[in-house]
Design an enzyme around this catalytic site. Structure first.
Site, PDB file in Angstrom:
ATOM      1  CG  HIS A 166      -9.565  -1.390  10.455  1.00  0.00           C
ATOM      2  ND1 HIS A 166      -9.034  -2.579  10.884  1.00  0.00           N
ATOM      3  CD2 HIS A 166      -8.743  -0.953   9.463  1.00  0.00           C
ATOM      4  CE1 HIS A 166      -7.946  -2.863  10.177  1.00  0.00           C
ATOM      5  NE2 HIS A 166      -7.761  -1.887   9.309  1.00  0.00           N
ATOM      6  NE  ARG A 202      -3.542  -5.119   9.676  1.00  0.00           N
ATOM      7  CZ  ARG A 202      -3.664  -4.214   8.723  1.00  0.00           C
ATOM      8  NH1 ARG A 202      -3.845  -2.949   9.050  1.00  0.00           N
ATOM      9  NH2 ARG A 202      -3.605  -4.552   7.454  1.00  0.00           N
ATOM     10  CD  GLU A 246     -10.055  -3.651  13.842  1.00  0.00           C
ATOM     11  OE1 GLU A 246     -10.415  -4.104  12.727  1.00  0.00           O
ATOM     12  OE2 GLU A 246      -9.163  -2.818  13.966  1.00  0.00           O
TER      13      GLU A 246
END
Length: 670
Positions: A636, A589, A618
């Site tokens: 991602h 993460r 993000e």
């Protein structure tokens, strides 16, 4: 002196003869590594062909003094050069390829020929796997997507899974075998075609290349270039591979009929290609330059600092062995191929659930996920799309008593406020392995079931971790841009850093961490790890402190879950422990890393490089990273392949159906 990567001490009698070698003329056909040129100049009288205005006139005057030629895979030794050097005794190729050397002429004249086969085996095999991962997972396109700011406008498109794909290899020599062993670590069935079947191999053999192409999904060209293998990849082979197939060439450019390949890629008759070599280097067909389904690299499979040094040492060792007759017992063909660890890939087999309609069950989907998941939820349930609702508070007031399930992901989960607003909520199904966006304590308190999709994305995320390591250390995105911009015409690409044999440290040795470790082992990497406690039944080195892990590895991979304890687990102390030659990879993460500290370390050279699939805020990635070549940025997409997103969606649906049919959940968390 280094021979085959190991130190060899010259006997005193041989060292005394070194002075005599200074008068031996060595002709270099083209610029090679600076290190090779320097070391040759220390031992011999070196003539650099590219610095001589009139080569023909020079050779006419000095040909008798030239007793050795050093060439490579691009500029070798043809019949004309051999005939012009009457004193020539040895040709030493700074390459594994011999197609640029007139071997027949050398044999006729008793001229010895040497090359550097084993020194580059691992490097070229690494590059083949990198091209596969970069092409299937579109690593370079991902990197451009993040740097251009397009991520803010929407998610990146789905890509193609590598693990489990069938790999066909043309030419199962040293390099072909090394590629096969690496691909096996990704759970890939291996088949091959060569002049004859290899003994004692379990790989499927096809005498005809067209049959190999028809029975694999990824076709790798790793054979020698001969008259028989010139344009061995033609339209028939490309069409046999098909629109879902991928071609990888780390052999020679003339192996491939480039106009046929270009038209197949443009027309969609071939899924994609990863190319390190071209027929008329450094010229690259212009048709390739505008395509996103091809990865282009400027003949740099062996272009790491470590491998080029080993190759240079082997060239020098061969020359010294030839001219120092007392030095006669060195084995220059010692194979560097290691027996690689194999493992059985764990496959998740989901039981097909009965296709039922539950029109009375209302399901809230918190944000856009996969269109496949959305479509199939809509077929089975009364689906509410939360992101399309103008007034969410009003919607919850009016519908809260009907909603019995929530589908979430790592972008929009189920926090305490949402859970409290849904009194009839029975189950939260996460379209992700991550649970940090779900208030598990609140769900447990209320007896709400929670599921996720753990095993189905393990392979994809582990693949991306290895892809990021290779892409960062070997600078594949910069390579691709270098070719597309036409810069190759002005000179060679810079040397990069080797992956095989590097020590790998993993933060979090769960499903994904273990899958990464198994893949890295196939590259000859020593593995160590940090986690809350030591894992039983593993031989990997355990560190109870992450700083100690960082000190003792060259590549650090973050693969743990996000908790209060692991937030910013990678801070300045850890980064400085990893050091200016270290590489950091994050597929966990974004919050695992203190991004300002990472940015400053990269800018200041306190860290060698980073491969990042996740970021703290993000889709906003730190803009300071956009101008750096020692980072690879992905939006991602670790688990975002067509195959895996479908499997994840099926698991979300199967868990919901199991719950409402009063059956056992497939992947329960709470």
């Amino acid at each position: 002196m280094l021979v085959g990567g190991s130190v060899f001490r010259l006997p005193p009698a041989v060292r005394e003869s070194e002075e005599k070698m200074e008068k031996i003329g060595v002709w270099m056909t083209c610029p090679m590594s600076t290190y090779l040129q320097q070391e040759l100049a220390k031992r011999f009288q070196v003539f650099k062909s590219w610095e001589i205005p009139s080569v023909a006139e020079f050779l006419h005057q000095h040909s008798l003094s030239i007793r050795a030629v050093v060439g490579n895979g691009a500029y070798g030794v043809d019949s004309e050069l051999i005939e012009s050097l009457p004193s020539l005794e040895i040709v030493a190729s700074h390459s594994a390829g011999l197609d640029q050397i007139d071997l027949v002429k050398c044999k006729d004249k008793g001229i010895k020929v040497t090359y550097t086969p084993d020194a580059l085996t691992e490097e070229v095999a690494d590059w083949a796997i990198l091209l596969i991962l970069a092409t299937l997972r579109r690593i370079c396109v991902c990197d451009r997507f993040v740097r251009s700011g397009l991520w803010k406008n929407g998610d990146f498109s789905l890509t193609t899974k590598f693990s489990g794909k069938s790999v066909g290899i043309i030419g199962l020599g040293r390099i072909g075998l090394a590629i096969a062993k690496r691909a096996e670590a990704f759970g890939c069935p291996i088949s091959y075609s060569s002049r004859s079947q290899k003994p004692d191999l379990r790989y499927k053999y096809y005498p005809r290349v067209v049959d190999l192409a028809a029975n694999c999904q990824i076709l790798v060209v790793a054979c020698a270039l001969t008259n028989q293998t010139h344009h061995i990849i033609n339209r028939e082979i490309i069409d046999a591979l098909g629109p879902k197939g991928f071609l990888i060439n780390i052999g020679r450019g003339p192996h491939v009929d480039e106009p046929e390949l270009a038209s197949a890629l443009a027309e969609g008759r071939l899924g994609g290609a990863g190319l390190d070599v071209f027929e008329h280097e450094p010229e690259v067909p212009k048709q390739f330059l505008g395509l996103n389904n091809v990865v282009l690299s400027p003949h740099v499979a062996t272009g790491s600092v470590e491998t080029r040094k080993t190759m240079a040492d082997l060239v020098i060792g061969n020359l010294e062995a030839h001219f120092q007759v007392r030095f006669s017992s060195v084995d220059f063909n010692k194979s560097l191929v290691k027996e690689l660890t194999k493992y059985r890939v764990h496959k998740i087999s989901l039981q097909k659930s009965r296709r039922i309609r539950m029109e009375d069950v209302s399901v809230l989907m918190t944000c856009p996920m996969s269109s496949y998941l959305e479509e199939h939820l809509d077929k089975r349930f009364n689906l509410f799309r939360f992101w399309t609702i103008p007034s969410k508070n009003q919607f919850l007031r009016e519908n809260s008593n009907h909603i019995r399930a929530v589908v979430v992901n790592t972008t929009f989960g189920a926090d305490s406020e949402l859970v409290e607003s849904l009194p009839k909520l029975e189950i939260v199904a996460s379209y992700s392995v991550g649970l940090d966006k779900i208030d598990l304590a609140k769900c447990n308190e209320r007896g709400i079931r929670v599921t996720n999709t753990p095993d189905v994305l393990t392979d994809d995320v582990a693949d991306v971790a290895i892809g990021l390591i290779l892409a960062t250390s070997r600078k594949i995105c910069s390579c691709d841009g270098f070719v597309r911009s036409g810069s190759w015409r002005n000179g060679d690409f810079e040397l990069t850093t080797k992956f095989s044999g590097k020590s790998v440290g993993i933060v979090g040795l769960g499903r994904i961490g273990s899958a990464i470790a198994r893949r890295a082992e196939a590259f000859g990497c020593p593995i160590s790890y940090y986690s809350r406690s030591k894992k039983p039944n593993t031989d990997y080195k355990y560190y109870s402190n992450i700083v100690e892990l960082a000190i003792n590895c060259q590549i650090l991979i973050v693969a743990c879950t996000l908790t209060d304890e692991t937030r910013h687990i990678v801070n300045r102390e850890v980064i400085d422990a990893l050091g200016p030659k270290g590489i950091l990879i994050n597929i966990g993460r974004g919050q695992h890393i203190d991004e300002p500290e990472l940015v400053s370390a990269l800018l200041e050279g306190r860290l060698g490089g980073a491969g990042l699939d996740v970021f703290e805020n993000e889709p906003d990635a730190p803009k300071q990273l956009f101008g750096l070549q020692n980072v690879v940025l992905m939006p991602h997409v670790g688990s975002d392949t067509l195959e895996t997103t479908k499997a994840m969606a099926d698991l979300v649906i199967a868990n919901l159906e199991a719950h409402f049919m009063k059956k056992e959940l497939l992947t329960p968390v709470v």
